[in-house]
Design an enzyme around this catalytic site. Structure first.
Site, mmCIF file in Angstrom:
data_model
loop_
_atom_site.group_PDB
_atom_site.id
_atom_site.type_symbol
_atom_site.label_atom_id
_atom_site.label_comp_id
_atom_site.label_asym_id
_atom_site.label_seq_id
_atom_site.Cartn_x
_atom_site.Cartn_y
_atom_site.Cartn_z
ATOM 1 N N ASP A 94 48.053 -87.412 77.229
ATOM 2 C CA ASP A 94 47.744 -88.537 78.206
ATOM 3 C C ASP A 94 48.617 -88.500 79.448
ATOM 4 O OD1 ASP A 94 47.138 -91.293 78.977
ATOM 5 O OD2 ASP A 94 47.756 -91.939 77.082
ATOM 6 N N ASP B 131 40.147 -97.143 79.315
ATOM 7 C CA ASP B 131 40.915 -97.882 78.290
ATOM 8 C C ASP B 131 40.363 -98.945 77.814
ATOM 9 O OD1 ASP B 131 42.927 -95.851 78.014
ATOM 10 O OD2 ASP B 131 44.641 -97.069 79.451
#
Length: 708
Positions: free
Chosen positions: A449, A514
């Site tokens: 990430d 997301d």
């Protein structure tokens, strides 16, 4: 012939031709489009125009790297300098190495003692051409500053519209089509990563180009840092496109006898509309995507991610319970997201301290991985190597290891700072930390990430860091993959913030957004699949209500949307009632049943509207297809529009089964039974189509077609 050079070079295959004009001192793309037969010098000469009023007697060429020294007045494609008064870059083409599918065009600028080589590589099996620029400083004493290096190509004058991928965090990859103005379109990204709102690509279309017909060209830059895409109309009416790395002054300097190679810029052509571009990209990437092709097993396992299930509240007991229930549902990989390392109870602390939190996992992560394996699941782990928290042992020990800006307070985003990967000791620390995790615990998958932009880019020596930072991330990923070839890497950057053809060389999966909102995901996934194949697209069944949008969707809709990529679940499966669990398990089984088709077949987007979206995946031999019809909002009419099944063989007969959802209204069940009782010609299904049953908004139907 001139000095051993041909007047032009013609690369071609079944789908495309690229003609490179070498009649001037610099090479230029004279043509990129549908495959041509023979090309000769007289044809090339017809591209030259007469002297325009109040203009030069001969138009300056739009070369692969146009510069001001040739009289060119557009945006320069290249800008170099050795000193304030030594910037006059004016190269001359001196040689070309040519093969059936490759060119290496070498030019020399004697004034700056610089060699520039343009490489063009035409893929043999698709319409994709790769272009790169190599700059070498031939000077034995002086440095060269590279201020700009953009691959440049003229645009044929019938391509008067553009389509961009734009959006924002939580709603990436939205497609926006617009007419080209009589000026410039400039898309500059300075976020330090690919970005959520300015994907490094642009599609060029004619006014008549549709989803399935007409000419279209796509330009994709393989770069995960700052980038520029420009479309410009010159005063003489010619248009051009430029793409390349966005470099700040003095960010990139070449020492004597050193060189720079630009990120690859890929050009793709289709005469079958926007959908034709998609087919070319998918074939190209599937053939060349080494990270997935090199895996001992290429089947994409259904996975459970703990983030929206638990957030930071993870511990051994919770994780074991989730693993047990995941195994019962048929899930094949368990990914432990944020919250597993020392002191990480919220997003204010501990990034950089990549040791297991023993208060949560007393015996480390090995028992968790072992339990996964006992249940038939792989084990994966979330990391964010490029960031550090102020409240961390790493920052307390090395506060100088972060990027900043002199005389200004450090800017935190999500309570984190950016590590300076230009420092060798920082990269070594990260490699050793990650290696220790992968050595101690049988981990098969890393969710890598990057949760913030780079707002302050000054490195340890006072320079601009993004160019070196991006290459350092690539190098670290490559180093990890070389040491641990069995480990897959997912590219995630607070969703789709790092999703491009550059990091594609290291990643086996992308997290497009997301948001797990199924309604938004239909649009996000459409944008993703317009360039990348489904097996690289993370698509999860999220909770209801959605944590980002607050919308509530039935499990049948959430799961029906998620099963079209690399399927996963990101919800607390312990909280599902029996009905939801049964629907989710059925969706997972349906995905597994058709996984090879989904991940190897031909994805085809259908003509859609704001109310209704549909798509298909068809097997290579056209004997099987899976097709979806999603109703996005309340329709203006009682019935949806007809479902026309694209990509199938019009000469074949097909059985059509409605395989999703499982729970149908009485009318829908009658419709399903009538389909099963009949066979349909491929020509009828493609041209006349089927009349769908009445659907509720925010629902999805999935059809399975088999040839008989």
């Amino acid at each position: 012939m001139r000095d051993g050079l041909k007047l032009f070079y013609h690369l071609k295959n079944e789908w495309v031709s690229i003609v490179v004009d070498c009649r001037s001192q610099q090479p230029s793309i004279a043509y990129f489009g549908e495959a041509l037969g023979n090309v000769n010098a007289s044809m090339l000469g017809q591209l030259d125009r007469h002297e325009a009023p109040a203009s030069l007697s001969a138009e300056p060429v739009i070369s692969l790297s146009p510069s001001v020294g040739t009289g060119y007045l557009g945006h320069p494609g290249i800008a170099l300098r050795k000193a304030p008064n030594r910037w006059q870059f004016n190269p001359r083409l001196v040689s070309c190495e040519a093969s059936e599918s490759r060119l290496a065009l070498v030019s020399i600028c004697e004034a700056l003692a610089v060699e520039i080589t343009h490489y063009l590589r035409l893929d043999r099996n698709t319409s994709v051409t790769e272009l790169t620029t190599h700059i070498k400083n031939l000077d034995s004493e002086a440095r060269v500053s590279v201020d700009r290096c953009l691959m440049t190509a003229p645009i044929q004058d019938h391509l008067t519209e553009a389509l961009e991928l734009t959006g924002r965090w939580g709603y990436e990859l939205q497609q926006n089509r617009f007419p080209l103005p009589a000026s410039s379109v400039v898309r500059e990204n300075r976020t330090g990563r690919t970005s959520h709102h300015l994907h490094p690509s642009i599609r060029l279309l004619s006014t008549t180009t549709s989803l399935h017909s007409g000419d279209a060209i796509d330009v994709q830059l393989a770069w995960s840092g700052n980038h520029t895409t420009r479309i410009e109309q010159l005063a003489d009416g010619r248009r051009l496109v430029q793409a390349g790395e966005l470099l700040e002054p003095d960010e990139l300097e070449l020492d004597p006898n050193t060189s720079y190679t630009s990120p690859s810029c890929f050009f793709c052509f289709s005469n079958e509309g926007v959908s034709g571009l998609t087919q070319q990209w998918h074939r190209f990437i599937r053939a060349r995507h080494e990270p997935v092709n090199a895996l001992p097993h290429r089947t994409r396992p259904v996975q459970l991610n703990t983030w929206e299930a638990c957030y930071f509240e993870v511990n051994e007991a919770t994780v074991i319970e989730l693993i047990d229930q995941a195994a019962d549902l048929g899930i094949e990989r368990f990914v432990l997201d944020d919250g597993w390392f020392e002191g990480r109870n919220n997003d204010h602390t501990s990034l950089g301290d990549w040791q297991v939190d023993r208060s949560k996992f007393p015996a480390g992560l090995t028992p968790v991985a072992t339990h996964c394996h006992s249940k038939g699941l792989e084990f994966g782990l979330w990391i964010e190597p490029e960031m550090v928290s102020r409240k961390s042992e790493l920052y307390r020990a090395h506060p100088d290891w972060v990027l900043g800006f002199s005389g200004t307070s450090l800017i935190e985003a999500r309570h984190q700072l950016v590590l300076d990967l230009g420092r060798e000791e920082v990269v070594d620390y990260l490699f050793e930390s990650i290696s220790a995790l992968l050595t101690e615990t049988p981990i098969r998958y890393l969710k890598w990430d990057m949760n913030r932009d780079i707002h302050q880019m000054e490195n340890a020596v006072g320079g601009r860091a993004v160019h070196h930072q991006t290459n350092a991330v690539y190098a670290l990923m490559a180093r990890i993959r070389k040491q641990f070839p069995h480990v897959e890497i997912e590219s995630c950057a607070s969703g789709g913030g790092r999703l491009d053809m550059g990091v594609l060389q290291h990643a086996t999966r992308f997290w497009p957004s997301d948001t797990n909102d199924a309604l938004d995901r239909v649009r996000v996934q459409t944008g993703f699949l317009s360039m990348l194949p489904p097996e690289l697209m993370g698509s999860h069944v999220g909770p209801s209500p959605c944590h980002l949008t607050g919308r509530q969707h039935a499990m049948a809709f959430r799961a029906g949307v998620a099963l079209w990529g690399h399927m996963g679940v990101e919800a607390d499966i312990r909280a599902l009632d029996e009905s939801e669990r049964a629907v989710l398990e059925a969706a997972i089984n349906l995905h597994k049943q058709h996984r090879l088709l989904l991940h190897r077949g031909c994805y085809i987007e259908h003509e859609s509207s704001a109310q209704q979206v549909s798509w298909s995946v068809v097997s290579a031999d056209q004997t099987e297809a899976l097709s979806a019809l999603a109703l996005m909002e309340t329709p203006n009419t009682a019935f949806p529009k007809r479902m026309r099944f694209l990509g199938i063989d019009v000469a074949k007969q097909y059985r059509v089964n409605l395989v999703w959802p499982q729970e149908l209204s009485a009318a829908q069940a009658q419709y399903r039974d009538s389909l099963q009782a009949n066979t349909f010609g491929g020509d009828w299904l493609q041209h006349a189509g089927l009349e769908p049953p009445i659907m509720r908004p925010e629902s999805i139907l999935i059809y399975h077609l088999t040839a008989i």
